[in-house]
Design an enzyme around this catalytic site. Sequence first.
Site: not given
Ligand code: AGP
Length: 614
Positions: A2, A27, A74, A100-101, A487, A491, A494, A510, A609
């Site tokens: 927060c 935050r 938050w 905050n905490g 993963e 990374k 993207e 394969h 996001k």
């Molecule tokens: C991951 O780096 C991406 N931003 C994206 O794949 C994300 O994980 C996906 O859209 C799921 O989002 P969420 O965890 O908010 O549901």
Amino acid sequence: MCGIVGYVGKKDAYPILINGLKRLEYRGYDSAGVAIWGPDGLNVQKCKGRVSDLEAHVSGRSMAGTTGIGHTRWATHGEPNDVNAHPHVSNKGDLALIHNGIIENYAPLKEELMSRGHVFYSDTDTEVLVHLIDDIQRTEGTDLAESVRLALGNVVGAYAIVVMDEKYPDMLVAARKSSPLVIGIGEDGDHFLASDATPIVEHTRNVVYMEDGEIAIIDREHGLRVRNIKNQETRPSIQALEIQLEALEKGGYEHFMLKEIYEQPRSIRDSMRGRLNLAQSDIVLGGIKDHEQRIVNAKRILIVACGTSWHAGMVGEYLFEEYARIPVEVEYASEFRYRNPVITEDDIVIAISQSGETADTLAAIELAKGRGATIIGICNVVGSSIARMTHAGSYTHAGPEIGVASTKAFTAQVTLLTLMALMIGRRKGTIDGAKFQQLLLELDSIPAKVEKVLKTEAQVKYIAGIYKDARNALYLGRGYSFPVALEGALKLKEISYIHAEGYPAAEMKHGPIALIDEEMPVFVIATQGASYEKVVSNIQEVKARKGKVIAIVTEGDTIVKEIADHTIEIPASPDAFVPLLAVVPLQLLSYHVAVMRGCNVDQPRNLAKSVTVE
Ligand code: AGP
């Protein structure tokens, strides 16, 4: 996380507080509030929403006064609404507090205070503090600063707090433990308080960073006094701030993504806080307590998620099958919702989502819920749609994740899944007591091990420089490290826009092995564990075709070092905890490649996001 602010001085407090809160919205931003010592006593205004909603809420009201505190939330305990917003006040309304905490032992404290007649209005852990200080003032007859010190002596957890009391006009008392708090020393007796220097730097560059256990008393008469953990008055060390405002919001890092990668020791610790109990050799997940037995008896667990959260779910599959011996199926939410899946009332569905707003995951939950399954959520945003739709769940407590590329949310999700699988396994008896305690000790050591892995950044950056112009990349792993390979590939693609694929290492022969040539960097998680020898063979297969191998190995490894082009060492840990460590160099690698390629690291092209549409 927060954001908290405070001001004592000769100027109007309200504009200073509200602008300070706007600086701290990164935050947390689900609710906000201020308390100002006005002509009619404490004037407390707070509401759900962003700081701009608070401004709208107070417009037209008198906010006169030169001493005040402010908070942008938050949520960790209690969903975002007007009542749960800070400041929280005593029953007489003469004490106001922002925090905050996380107060880990808030439940027993709340029970005790209620038995002593204190009336609670919110679902937060924070409200306990204001009633505790009020109670001590009344029973001990101590002054505000001493009452705060005595109250905090009963508290377990993390806090940065600022308290105001009508009985002490123009005084603020602040304290911190594990959550940051900065004091700004302004001209002509002005003093500022904030979670970090961001709201302070426009007023003064002279700051004091409070230490854990310290209490600060700020008032018009004495200015700033600081007492240390032994309650002795100390001379505060004033520092002159050099950093620029914009950099401050990123904690001095160039991008939010790098800041969030470095926050992982703390965010993993926060995901365990109040849940992993070494002394009692126990795991307690309050959010799913009422459904624990149902999960123990489950014949199947379905995990639905998207993107990085789906990768966390893949780690969850290995965890639940190994430690709780429950069959697990991990589903892309977008596929699950349209394939008319077979779902029964015996099914447990775990929905994983950082934002808690992903449309496909929401739809998958709706489908499963409609067919009688029990839905457990793992979310980072308290009060989000998914959190409110599930029957139960646990929050990851990773704090706001601003970078579009998910990093600390992934490791927080994996930490939660690990806690869940171990807890259910212990309850089922598929893990014996000695093994369980040993795993808890290992898990507890992970934040420190992540700190160690972060020290490989310079080496990772060097490797990024060599491969930043690659057109393709392959990521390989086996067992728990297979989802880490997925993963790592996500990374890289993207944020640097280099095509990358994650594969089970054994699967290479394969098909993907046809891709290997001297242009192809192959990132391999080759830590010492169940499938180490097999992965070493896979590395040799890649080298035989002139591929470039960058391997993540257990520190002290000498075998892979002999055959790979580069090795990055991480501390030894059980296979099940390797994802929490091995993902960090891959996060750093994708970050540095993207920066070197001039990509927009925090807002990559075409991405959002939270994907709130299909
Ligand atoms: C991951 O780096 C991406 N931003 C994206 O794949 C994300 O994980 C996906 O859209 C799921 O989002 P969420 O965890 O908010 O549901």
